[in-house]
Write a protein that holds these residues in place. Structure first.
Motif, PDB file in Angstrom:
ATOM      1  N   ALA A 144       1.027  -0.861  -0.133  1.00 31.45           N
ATOM      2  CA  ALA A 144      -0.124   0.031  -0.340  1.00 31.45           C
ATOM      3  C   ALA A 144       1.233   1.173  -0.033  1.00 31.45           C
ATOM      4  O   ALA A 144       1.006   2.201  -0.584  1.00 31.45           O
ATOM      5  CB  ALA A 144      -0.814   0.032   1.343  1.00 31.45           C
ATOM      6  N   GLU A 145       2.094   1.200   1.077  1.00 34.76           N
ATOM      7  CA  GLU A 145       2.789   2.123   1.316  1.00 34.76           C
ATOM      8  C   GLU A 145       3.788   1.862  -0.168  1.00 34.76           C
ATOM      9  O   GLU A 145       4.036   3.649  -1.096  1.00 34.76           O
ATOM     10  CB  GLU A 145       3.976   2.528   2.154  1.00 34.76           C
ATOM     11  CG  GLU A 145       2.827   2.431   3.479  1.00 34.76           C
ATOM     12  CD  GLU A 145       2.587   1.569   3.877  1.00 34.76           C
ATOM     13  OE1 GLU A 145       1.864   1.022   5.154  1.00 34.76           O
ATOM     14  OE2 GLU A 145       2.277   0.142   2.962  1.00 34.76           O
ATOM     15  N   GLN A 165       1.479   6.128  -6.794  1.00 30.81           N
ATOM     16  CA  GLN A 165       0.609   6.862  -6.671  1.00 30.81           C
ATOM     17  C   GLN A 165       0.510   9.447  -6.854  1.00 30.81           C
ATOM     18  O   GLN A 165       0.222   9.915  -7.576  1.00 30.81           O
ATOM     19  CB  GLN A 165      -0.880   6.713  -6.047  1.00 30.81           C
ATOM     20  CG  GLN A 165      -2.217   7.685  -6.772  1.00 30.81           C
ATOM     21  CD  GLN A 165      -3.303   6.510  -5.702  1.00 30.81           C
ATOM     22  OE1 GLN A 165      -3.239   6.193  -4.606  1.00 30.81           O
ATOM     23  NE2 GLN A 165      -4.676   6.977  -5.981  1.00 30.81           N
ATOM     24  N   ALA A 166       1.389   8.939  -5.973  1.00 30.65           N
ATOM     25  CA  ALA A 166       1.327  10.289  -5.464  1.00 30.65           C
ATOM     26  C   ALA A 166       2.337  11.474  -6.158  1.00 30.65           C
ATOM     27  O   ALA A 166       3.054  12.424  -6.130  1.00 30.65           O
ATOM     28  CB  ALA A 166       2.372  10.219  -4.281  1.00 30.65           C
ATOM     29  N   ALA A 184       0.919   3.938  -2.918  1.00 31.51           N
ATOM     30  CA  ALA A 184       0.928   5.265  -2.191  1.00 31.51           C
ATOM     31  C   ALA A 184       1.909   6.296  -3.153  1.00 31.51           C
ATOM     32  O   ALA A 184       2.008   6.892  -2.931  1.00 31.51           O
ATOM     33  CB  ALA A 184       0.626   5.561  -0.986  1.00 31.51           C
TER      34      ALA A 184
END
Length: 135
Positions: free
Chosen positions: A36-37, A43-44, A40
């Motif tokens: 997930a990290e 994605q960021a 993320a």
């Protein structure tokens, strides 16, 4: 990917982390506690790419609605497995082994996988094959 100009996120202390460290030592590898990290960060826009197992990549791309899955030329496929209780009579274990081998060799495993992907809303032609000979 083996360039200091490329930043890649990866779940830390995984076999993918070890593979990436060995095969792309010049990349800017950024390690995160989990999938997930790592996703993320991608994605960021904090990294250029995220390196995950193909199934995790497929789910992430589906959820994000964007991205491209790339299988590098240096791929290290791993067989899946079936766990069974240890028995003194191996007849059933041998039968299961033969069935799985037959499904793989006939291409049935790939067909089931493509059916799953379609049911999941993905075009199977945009996803890496599950059969190593098609990678």
């Amino acid at each position: 990917m083996n360039s200091p100009d490329v930043s890649v996120s990866v779940p830390q202390a995984t076999s993918i982390d070890a593979f990436l460290t060995e095969n792309a030592p010049n990349a800017d590898i950024q390690r995160f506690p989990g999938n997930a990290e790592a996703i993320a960060a991608f994605q960021a826009g904090r990294v250029d790419a995220v390196t995950l197992f193909d199934r995790s990549s497929i789910a992430a791309r589906q959820k994000l609605g964007s991205g491209q899955i790339i299988v590098p030329p240096l791929v290290e496929p791993r067989p899946s497995s079936v766990v069974m209780r240890q028995e003194s009579d191996l007849a059933f274990v041998n039968w299961v082994d033969e069935q799985i081998d037959g499904y793989y060799k006939s291409g049935q495993t790939q067909l089931w996988y493509e059916e799953f992907l379609s049911d999941f809303g993905l075009d199977p032609s945009t996803v890496p094959a599950i059969i190593r000979e098609r990678l």
